[in-house]
Design a protein around this motif. Sequence first.
Motif, short mmCIF file in Angstrom:
data_model
loop_
_atom_site.label_atom_id
_atom_site.label_comp_id
_atom_site.label_asym_id
_atom_site.label_seq_id
_atom_site.Cartn_x
_atom_site.Cartn_y
_atom_site.Cartn_z
N MET A 54 10.00 93.26 102.56
CA MET A 54 11.24 92.62 102.08
C MET A 54 11.81 93.39 100.89
SD MET A 54 10.79 88.51 102.42
CE MET A 54 9.69 88.41 101.03
N ALA A 55 10.92 93.84 100.00
CA ALA A 55 11.36 94.57 98.81
C ALA A 55 12.05 95.88 99.20
CB ALA A 55 10.16 94.86 97.91
N ALA A 56 11.42 96.61 100.14
CA ALA A 56 12.00 97.89 100.56
C ALA A 56 13.36 97.67 101.23
CB ALA A 56 11.03 98.62 101.50
N ASN A 57 13.44 96.61 102.05
CA ASN A 57 14.72 96.30 102.69
C ASN A 57 15.79 95.95 101.65
OD1 ASN A 57 14.48 96.50 105.62
ND2 ASN A 57 12.90 94.96 105.43
N ALA A 58 15.41 95.21 100.62
CA ALA A 58 16.38 94.83 99.59
C ALA A 58 16.88 96.05 98.83
CB ALA A 58 15.77 93.82 98.62
N ALA A 59 15.96 96.97 98.54
CA ALA A 59 16.30 98.11 97.67
C ALA A 59 16.97 99.26 98.41
CB ALA A 59 15.04 98.61 96.97
N LEU A 60 16.82 99.32 99.73
CA LEU A 60 17.31 100.48 100.48
C LEU A 60 18.78 100.82 100.20
CD1 LEU A 60 16.59 102.66 102.61
CD2 LEU A 60 17.32 101.03 104.36
N PRO A 61 19.71 99.84 100.23
CA PRO A 61 21.11 100.21 99.99
C PRO A 61 21.36 100.83 98.61
CG PRO A 61 20.93 97.95 100.85
CD PRO A 61 19.55 98.41 100.52
N LEU A 62 20.61 100.38 97.61
CA LEU A 62 20.78 100.93 96.26
C LEU A 62 20.27 102.37 96.20
CD1 LEU A 62 20.83 97.82 95.80
CD2 LEU A 62 19.66 98.21 93.65
N ALA A 157 13.77 88.78 98.75
CA ALA A 157 13.58 89.85 97.75
C ALA A 157 14.95 90.26 97.23
CB ALA A 157 12.90 91.05 98.40
N VAL A 158 14.96 90.65 95.97
CA VAL A 158 16.22 91.13 95.38
C VAL A 158 15.92 92.43 94.63
CG1 VAL A 158 16.00 89.77 93.25
CG2 VAL A 158 18.27 90.39 94.05
N ALA A 159 16.84 93.37 94.72
CA ALA A 159 16.67 94.64 94.02
C ALA A 159 17.83 94.81 93.04
CB ALA A 159 16.66 95.79 95.02
N LEU A 160 17.50 95.17 91.81
CA LEU A 160 18.53 95.35 90.78
C LEU A 160 18.37 96.72 90.15
CD1 LEU A 160 16.99 92.26 90.14
CD2 LEU A 160 19.28 91.98 89.23
N LEU A 161 19.45 97.43 90.02
CA LEU A 161 19.40 98.73 89.36
C LEU A 161 19.85 98.53 87.92
CD1 LEU A 161 18.76 101.62 90.30
CD2 LEU A 161 21.24 101.99 90.45
N ILE A 162 18.97 98.87 86.97
CA ILE A 162 19.28 98.68 85.56
C ILE A 162 19.65 100.05 84.97
CG2 ILE A 162 18.40 97.84 83.34
CD1 ILE A 162 18.56 95.66 85.54
N THR A 163 20.86 100.12 84.40
CA THR A 163 21.35 101.41 83.87
C THR A 163 22.15 101.17 82.59
OG1 THR A 163 23.50 101.31 84.97
CG2 THR A 163 21.70 102.29 86.24
N ALA A 164 22.49 102.28 81.94
CA ALA A 164 23.46 102.23 80.84
C ALA A 164 24.86 102.07 81.45
CB ALA A 164 23.38 103.52 80.04
N ASN A 165 25.74 101.47 80.70
CA ASN A 165 27.13 101.24 81.13
C ASN A 165 27.20 100.72 82.57
OD1 ASN A 165 27.98 102.27 78.64
ND2 ASN A 165 27.60 104.33 79.40
N PRO A 166 26.57 99.58 82.82
CA PRO A 166 26.45 99.06 84.19
C PRO A 166 27.79 98.63 84.76
CG PRO A 166 25.84 97.38 82.61
CD PRO A 166 26.06 98.63 81.82
N ARG A 167 27.85 98.59 86.09
CA ARG A 167 29.11 98.25 86.76
C ARG A 167 29.23 96.76 87.11
NH1 ARG A 167 28.88 102.07 91.67
NH2 ARG A 167 26.95 100.90 91.75
N LEU A 168 28.11 96.00 86.99
CA LEU A 168 28.19 94.58 87.35
C LEU A 168 28.10 93.64 86.15
CD1 LEU A 168 25.99 94.32 90.59
CD2 LEU A 168 28.43 94.77 90.42
N VAL A 169 26.96 93.64 85.48
CA VAL A 169 26.74 92.66 84.40
C VAL A 169 26.04 93.33 83.22
CG1 VAL A 169 25.63 90.46 83.78
CG2 VAL A 169 26.47 90.78 86.12
N GLU A 170 26.66 93.23 82.04
CA GLU A 170 26.00 93.70 80.81
C GLU A 170 25.03 92.62 80.36
OE1 GLU A 170 29.17 94.26 78.05
OE2 GLU A 170 29.96 96.01 79.11
N ILE A 171 23.80 93.02 80.04
CA ILE A 171 22.80 92.05 79.56
C ILE A 171 22.73 92.19 78.03
CG2 ILE A 171 20.36 91.38 79.61
CD1 ILE A 171 21.49 91.03 82.34
#
Length: 388
Positions: A54-62, A157-171
């Motif tokens: 499930m994890a691999a399937n969630a993360a594949l598009p990212l 499963a959920v996959a989240l990409l954490i980066t600088a200057n994110p495009r979805l949500v600033e934490i």
Amino acid sequence: MSVGIDEISFYTSNYYLDLRTLAEVQNTDTEKYYQGIGQEKMGMAAPDEDIVTMAANAALPLVERVGSDSISTLMFATETGIDQSKAAGVYVHRLLNLRDNCRVVEMKQACYSATAAIQMACALVARQPDSKVLVIASDIARYDLDSPGEATQGCGAVALLITANPRLVEIHPEVGNYTEDVMDFWRPNYRSTALVDGKYSTKIYLKSLKRAWENFREASSLAFSDFSYFCYHLPFSRMAQKAHQQLAKLNKSGLSLEQLEQQIEDTLIYNRIIGNSYTASMYIGLTSLLENCRQNLAGRRIGFFSYGSGCVAEFFSGTVVAGYENWLHRDAHRQMLDARKEVDYDEYLQLYRYPDPRDGESCEIERGTTGRFRLAAISHHKREYTVC
Ligand code: HMG
């Protein structure tokens, strides 16, 4: 520089049981589930599906978008681990062909650990702004048959990409925490299903919300009225409604029940038909908000309440980034949910009881998942994953 969620994608099984079916078999009023706990369907993992596939399937598009070479760390949050020693993320690392100098670790604290992973990922990115951290939360929620918890099972499963200057949500860095050693829900190593003191667990959830919020208020200047939307940990959707009403009352918000409902209703859409996915559930709730809210969320502040039985809780905040709607996987998620197959009660029992060998016995596992990755066999105590 801001840090946060750059992309988010989730996966759930292609099978579900409608809680109407469960209610009929149990001779219970369907409305107890549809209204009373606010759940309609629960995802049931296929025989060849587990937290890794499930994890691999969630993360594949990212990973396909950013490239497998760009991920420096993979943090895997789960409370339904498949090994006492090896991190599930190491299997995912191979399945997704991540680079060999990518750090991988598994984290646990009931449903809370994905939030710990995200906070740690934000700290890593703050130190090395070019880095990209992949956080995956993956769980299969299982309770005993004929127990009160049975209707609150699920998987995802959920996959989240954490980066600088994110495009979805600033934490934002300010958080409120609460920890207390309690036995509201737990799963000893020798059990495949959780033990739970259901009513007590809901009370501790609400107490933790109050205490984490109070701690958050000491750390942050933000008040209840500064938030437009709230994402809660979602064991079942009615829990979030109760929690939100309590938080509003505590803060003397003056908002009507309808106004309060508007602040959370879009977060509940996916979970209502997937069920509890433990570590993943709040972040599937966030995805549901981003993908289903008719308002433009740009610049809106979201309050997050993450809860893990046992218990550890955290309240934190995020702000939605302008243009976020261009980077969602809305169509793929909806297609996946629409393509699921309903199972009848006997098929549900077969999925529930599908053998999970623990004695080293080798077995081929029948095909059931429509996902890209599957658990094909267990042989000599080793799990064998394949790409379809
Ligand atoms: P129960 O005791 O069978 O249900 O199980 P109930 O009798 O309390 O009924 C539930 C609600 O349905 C009640 O509403 C009833 O009134 C209503 P409430 O009083 O709570 O507002 N109801 C009806 N409504 C409409 N029409 C009807 C009808 N009949 C009844 N005909 C329980 C409920 C939550 C205890 C059970 O599902 C359970 O044990 N679940 C598992 C534990 C759980 O999810 N706890 C949540 C907090 S802990 C948490 O979130 C952490 C967790 O995710 C794990 C982790 O952190 O790892 C679980």
